[in-house]
Structure formats: C-alpha cells, structure tokens
Design a protein around this motif. Sequence first.
Motif, PDB file in Angstrom:
ATOM      1  N   THR A   1      83.631  24.439  87.629  1.00  0.00           N
ATOM      2  CA  THR A   1      84.470  25.325  86.809  1.00  0.00           C
ATOM      3  C   THR A   1      84.079  26.794  86.948  1.00  0.00           C
ATOM      4  OG1 THR A   1      82.996  24.969  84.908  1.00  0.00           O
ATOM      5  CG2 THR A   1      84.887  23.493  85.139  1.00  0.00           C
ATOM      6  N   GLU A   2      83.054  27.057  87.799  1.00  0.00           N
ATOM      7  CA  GLU A   2      82.566  28.425  88.006  1.00  0.00           C
ATOM      8  C   GLU A   2      82.159  29.071  86.693  1.00  0.00           C
ATOM      9  OE1 GLU A   2      85.523  30.552  90.142  1.00  0.00           O
ATOM     10  OE2 GLU A   2      85.273  29.389  91.978  1.00  0.00           O
ATOM     11  N   ASN A   3      81.522  28.273  85.855  1.00  0.00           N
ATOM     12  CA  ASN A   3      81.029  28.743  84.567  1.00  0.00           C
ATOM     13  C   ASN A   3      79.531  29.015  84.711  1.00  0.00           C
ATOM     14  OD1 ASN A   3      80.109  29.046  81.884  1.00  0.00           O
ATOM     15  ND2 ASN A   3      81.744  27.737  81.105  1.00  0.00           N
ATOM     16  N   GLN A   4      79.181  30.263  84.902  1.00  0.00           N
ATOM     17  CA  GLN A   4      77.792  30.609  85.149  1.00  0.00           C
ATOM     18  C   GLN A   4      76.918  30.326  83.937  1.00  0.00           C
ATOM     19  OE1 GLN A   4      76.706  31.417  88.174  1.00  0.00           O
ATOM     20  NE2 GLN A   4      74.603  31.325  87.368  1.00  0.00           N
ATOM     21  N   GLU A   5      77.472  30.423  82.746  1.00  0.00           N
ATOM     22  CA  GLU A   5      76.696  30.119  81.549  1.00  0.00           C
ATOM     23  C   GLU A   5      76.275  28.656  81.532  1.00  0.00           C
ATOM     24  OE1 GLU A   5      77.147  30.285  76.648  1.00  0.00           O
ATOM     25  OE2 GLU A   5      78.789  30.945  77.969  1.00  0.00           O
TER      26      GLU A   5
ATOM     27  N   VAL B   1      75.948  26.768  84.202  1.00  0.00           N
ATOM     28  CA  VAL B   1      75.001  26.592  85.309  1.00  0.00           C
ATOM     29  C   VAL B   1      73.606  27.027  84.894  1.00  0.00           C
ATOM     30  CG1 VAL B   1      74.405  27.369  87.631  1.00  0.00           C
ATOM     31  CG2 VAL B   1      76.774  26.784  87.079  1.00  0.00           C
ATOM     32  N   ASP B   2      73.503  28.191  84.281  1.00  0.00           N
ATOM     33  CA  ASP B   2      72.188  28.695  83.865  1.00  0.00           C
ATOM     34  C   ASP B   2      71.550  27.775  82.817  1.00  0.00           C
ATOM     35  OD1 ASP B   2      72.587  30.802  85.561  1.00  0.00           O
ATOM     36  OD2 ASP B   2      73.295  32.167  83.985  1.00  0.00           O
ATOM     37  N   GLU B   3      72.362  27.297  81.901  1.00  0.00           N
ATOM     38  CA  GLU B   3      71.836  26.389  80.875  1.00  0.00           C
ATOM     39  C   GLU B   3      71.337  25.095  81.505  1.00  0.00           C
ATOM     40  OE1 GLU B   3      73.296  24.128  76.769  1.00  0.00           O
ATOM     41  OE2 GLU B   3      74.715  25.284  77.985  1.00  0.00           O
ATOM     42  N   ALA B   4      72.114  24.538  82.445  1.00  0.00           N
ATOM     43  CA  ALA B   4      71.717  23.288  83.096  1.00  0.00           C
ATOM     44  C   ALA B   4      70.443  23.472  83.919  1.00  0.00           C
ATOM     45  CB  ALA B   4      72.847  22.782  83.980  1.00  0.00           C
ATOM     46  N   LEU B   5      70.346  24.588  84.648  1.00  0.00           N
ATOM     47  CA  LEU B   5      69.151  24.828  85.463  1.00  0.00           C
ATOM     48  C   LEU B   5      67.906  24.975  84.595  1.00  0.00           C
ATOM     49  CD1 LEU B   5      70.499  27.304  88.181  1.00  0.00           C
ATOM     50  CD2 LEU B   5      69.913  24.895  88.453  1.00  0.00           C
ATOM     51  N   GLY B   6      68.043  25.649  83.467  1.00  0.00           N
ATOM     52  CA  GLY B   6      66.897  25.783  82.572  1.00  0.00           C
ATOM     53  C   GLY B   6      66.431  24.436  82.039  1.00  0.00           C
ATOM     54  N   LEU B   7      67.382  23.590  81.658  1.00  0.00           N
ATOM     55  CA  LEU B   7      67.018  22.263  81.146  1.00  0.00           C
ATOM     56  C   LEU B   7      66.436  21.377  82.241  1.00  0.00           C
ATOM     57  CD1 LEU B   7      70.101  21.628  78.836  1.00  0.00           C
ATOM     58  CD2 LEU B   7      67.771  22.188  78.122  1.00  0.00           C
TER      59      LEU B   7
ATOM     60  N   LEU C   1      72.003  16.033  82.655  1.00  0.00           N
ATOM     61  CA  LEU C   1      71.754  17.444  82.950  1.00  0.00           C
ATOM     62  C   LEU C   1      72.271  17.813  84.337  1.00  0.00           C
ATOM     63  CD1 LEU C   1      68.115  17.745  81.534  1.00  0.00           C
ATOM     64  CD2 LEU C   1      70.284  18.170  80.377  1.00  0.00           C
ATOM     65  N   ALA C   2      72.095  16.912  85.309  1.00  0.00           N
ATOM     66  CA  ALA C   2      72.634  17.170  86.644  1.00  0.00           C
ATOM     67  C   ALA C   2      74.154  17.177  86.621  1.00  0.00           C
ATOM     68  CB  ALA C   2      72.110  16.113  87.622  1.00  0.00           C
ATOM     69  N   GLN C   3      74.741  16.284  85.837  1.00  0.00           N
ATOM     70  CA  GLN C   3      76.200  16.268  85.722  1.00  0.00           C
ATOM     71  C   GLN C   3      76.716  17.550  85.074  1.00  0.00           C
ATOM     72  OE1 GLN C   3      76.258  12.524  83.533  1.00  0.00           O
ATOM     73  NE2 GLN C   3      77.261  11.500  85.253  1.00  0.00           N
ATOM     74  N   TRP C   4      75.954  18.093  84.148  1.00  0.00           N
ATOM     75  CA  TRP C   4      76.334  19.345  83.507  1.00  0.00           C
ATOM     76  C   TRP C   4      76.295  20.493  84.515  1.00  0.00           C
ATOM     77  CZ3 TRP C   4      78.844  20.185  79.278  1.00  0.00           C
ATOM     78  CH2 TRP C   4      78.817  21.427  78.641  1.00  0.00           C
TER      79      TRP C   4
END
Length: 544
Positions: free
Chosen positions: A276-280, A282-288, A266-269
């Motif tokens: 890659t500046e992919n906010q989607e 980032v948000d998914e990883a932070l939620g998990l 999850l941290a690697q994600w």
Amino acid sequence: MELAAMATAAVPGLSPTGVAAAADDARDFTAAIVHDAEGNRWRIRSPQHQEAAMRLETELQVLRGFSTAIRAELPFRVPSVAGAVRRGEMRTFVYNHLPGASMDLAELTRGPAGLIDDIARTIAAIHDLSDSVVDHADLPRYSAERYRQRRLNELDQAATTGQIPAPLLRRWEHAMEDQQLWDFEPTVTHGDLHEDSLLIEGERVVAVTGWTDLHIGDPADDFAWLTAVGAPAFRDQVLQAYGQHRSEEADPCLMRRAALTAEFALAQWLVRGKATENQEMVDEALGLLNQLASDIETYGGQPIALTPMEEEVKAPAETQDSRPVARVGAHATVADNGEWAESGEGDVEPAVITDSSADGSAEDADTAHDAGGSAGAPAATDEDGEPTGQVTPLSQSRWADPDDEPTGQYPAVPADEETTGTIPPVQETVAEESAAAAEPPTTSGSLPIQPDQQAEQRAKQKNFFPAQSANSARSAGSAETAGSARTAGSASSACSATSAQSAASAAEAEQVEEAVADQTAAEHSEGAGGESIYSRHPGLRPPQ
C-alpha cells in the motif's frame, strides 16, 4: 457526527443522542457506538479502503449464515446487520445493539476464574461450529498441508522485501517445514479473534464480533492473541479449559503454531505496508521485527518447531575438537608413534591411521590381536630396505603395562600356542618360485605349508586348473606362466582339501595325470613338426 448521520440514513427511525468511540482495526475501519433515545446502542463500521470494504461484505455473508438454530446453540450472541448505506464505491454497515464491553489484556488476566473458563468455552464453541456456516458463505476451506503451504508462500513473499531479519526467516522456515508441527484437524476458525472481539459482562463473554475472516483452517490462529499475555498462568488456564470444552481432543502443538502466527503477523504487516506504500506501516513493522529478533537472540523466544535448528544443537566453537571422531569401539591413532599429529610440519607422506578400541584397554587390544588385527601392520626393514621378518608395533598406546605406561610390545601369547615370532620372507622373484615349484617350498616359522599330493590330484580332477590351459602355457614356452599355473594349482588344492573332504581316490587322480601327460607330449610333438603357434597367433610371441 458523520458516522451518526450515516447510521440515521442506514436505519430508518434511528434518533442518535450520543456517539462514542469503538475499538476496531484503526487502519481498516472507522468505528463508533451510537446511542439512541430508547437507550439502545448501535455499532457502525465504515471501511477506509477497498480491501476493508470486501471484508465487510464477507462478514455480511457470514452473519446471514448464522441461522436461528445455530445462534440458539451458541453460548454467546452474534451481531446482525441492521442496515447499510453506500458512500462512494464502499458501503458502511450498522449493527444492532449488543451488550457488554471489551477489556484489554491486563484486565483479562486479573479477571475471575469464571471469566477464564468462559473465554475458553467461547473459543471451543467457535471451533465446534458446523462447516455449513463457512460453506454457505463460500469462504475458504484449508487442509492442514494446504494451510502449511500457504504459510510458506507468504514467507517467500515476505523474504522478497529483503528487510526481514535473517534469524527470523530461518526460525519461521524451519517451523513451517516441520511436518509434525502441522499435523492438526482443520476446524471452523474465527480468524481475527482478539481481546477487542470479546464483549464481556461480569464473568461472561456475552458476544463475539469481527467475523470478517471466518474460514476452515488452523484453530491455533484463534490463540495467537494469547501469546502476547504477560501472565503465562492465564494462558495455560485458558488452554486447559479449552481442552475440556472441546468436543474433540485438543492439539498438543496448538500453542506452538499460535506463537508462530503471532510472530509472522509482523512480517505480514510489513508486506502490507509495502503493497500500500504506507511508510508509517513499514517503519512500525520494521521496528517490531527488529525488536522481536533481539528478544529471541537474548531470551530464546517461545518454542515453535518440534525439532531444534542445527545451530541450536551444535556445540560452541571453543569446545569443539577438530580431531577425528572415533566410532563406537574404535580409536584412530597415528601408526608411527601412536600419538595425535598436532601439526603437519615435516611430513613427507600422510600418516597412516589405524583403528583400535575406543577405550584403549589391554583386553580389547588382545582381542583385536587374536582376531588378526596385526595383519595391517607394516613390516620392519633394515637400513638397506631388506625385510627383517619382524612386525613393527602399530602404536605404543595399544598395549601398556598395568600402570598405563607404554611398553611398545605385543601381549604375550598363551602358553598352549607355539610360534616362532617371525614372518616367512616373501619370494623375491617369480622365476625362483617357478624353479622351486617342483620341490616342497621352504619356509621359516611355525606355520609351514606342506604340499598335499592327493589334494593336488583331486584339484586337477575337478578342473580347478584345466590341462588345456597348462598345455597352452607350455607350448608358448613361458616358464614364468607355467610356474604361475603351478602356484595357482597349489592354492586351489589347499582350498579344495579344506572345503571338500569326499573326493576321488588317489588311483583315479593318477590316471588323470597320466592322460594329461600323454596329451601334453602329443601337443609338443605336433608343435615340433607342424605349423608354429606363433604363425597362427602372432600376438602370443614373447618379446625379444
């Protein structure tokens, strides 16, 4: 349909009749199953970014390394590349037909016992592959320590985001620094194994796909997907069967590192989403990550490190005792009243802490007293500050009556020992001690120290206090120094009498004393008529 057209361009003669979706890493690849007129199925994978394209190129090298002999020994089939077509700077690959279909975790856990055993046999066969498969493809080879350091470096990179929950960072760092946890034998590892990589027919795993991350490293990486299984019995059965199929002994810490790999993914994600500046992402990883931190705080999480963290072994704050911790066989008490000082109000000086037995038993107290435990007790004084010759009890808690009531008294001395119960008073001044040095010292109590002339003569003969030093003291005219020398001589004589029983005779000692006296008289005579010693050594002159 675009993928079907690309498959037709990559494989000459291919006539697509249908297209179906295929399970794959959706953010890395676009995948599909193409059906042809002859009933064959072709799998097509197209990269979505440059990193994914590099992974496909790596897989091409891996599959070429699976020689016919190696493929024949494997209990499952491995895909082969049928063709490729370039789209811009990246290539799309078409793989030959493979039987079977993937199943999700819920279906696998409900599968028959034969399927569980075959999954374990498949993983064991991957880990028993020859290292040449990895070496020929020029893929990474990690030792156990190097792999651990790689994980630590990745942890540092994840920590720089500032968005990893602190409990997770401490948990992972503690596990990665546990040397015993990383004592494993590196093996050939699939690196991206999960339920979508296994193509199943009935109770058999007929094919394994997704060879983009093959390397030599930690075999626990291929078990990380099993940590998400909701049925622990299924995971345990796979692990047990895996140990039976492996040619080498299974690692007992394998599932601990597998759980760490699954959590750390999850941290690697998150790091990847940031890069890659992919906010989607980032948000998914932070939620998990936040959900994982909450679950671990509530339920404890799966065990990873062999040694517990410090906060896990620390007692709760409400059960801790701020009093000094007594070592084994000792008990700290306050010397004035034998009780704990609950507050420091009104204290002019710090309390004196003494040690006694931890259990406070009278037997241990008697032992300490017989061994000289009362030597550290403060001497009692009267109102004028003069010594009374009595000993103040250290603590009332040290000696108590049979009913555990404090008596404030020392235990009785055995009948065969005689004592006066007093301590001889200390000599008040050095001058008085010097004046009394010529006579036997007067003492009180049952332990008088009597002078031993023979022992003193033997001490002089052994030069415990040489005559030259005594003569120098006499020539300086310092009665105090001479008295100190006599006192030291008495002490040396006593030690000498105890430690050396075979010395010179008393007559020989008397001759030595007469020689010393003659030399002393000569020095006095020389000092009277000759140059003063203070002229030669001004620093010896006594203060006026």
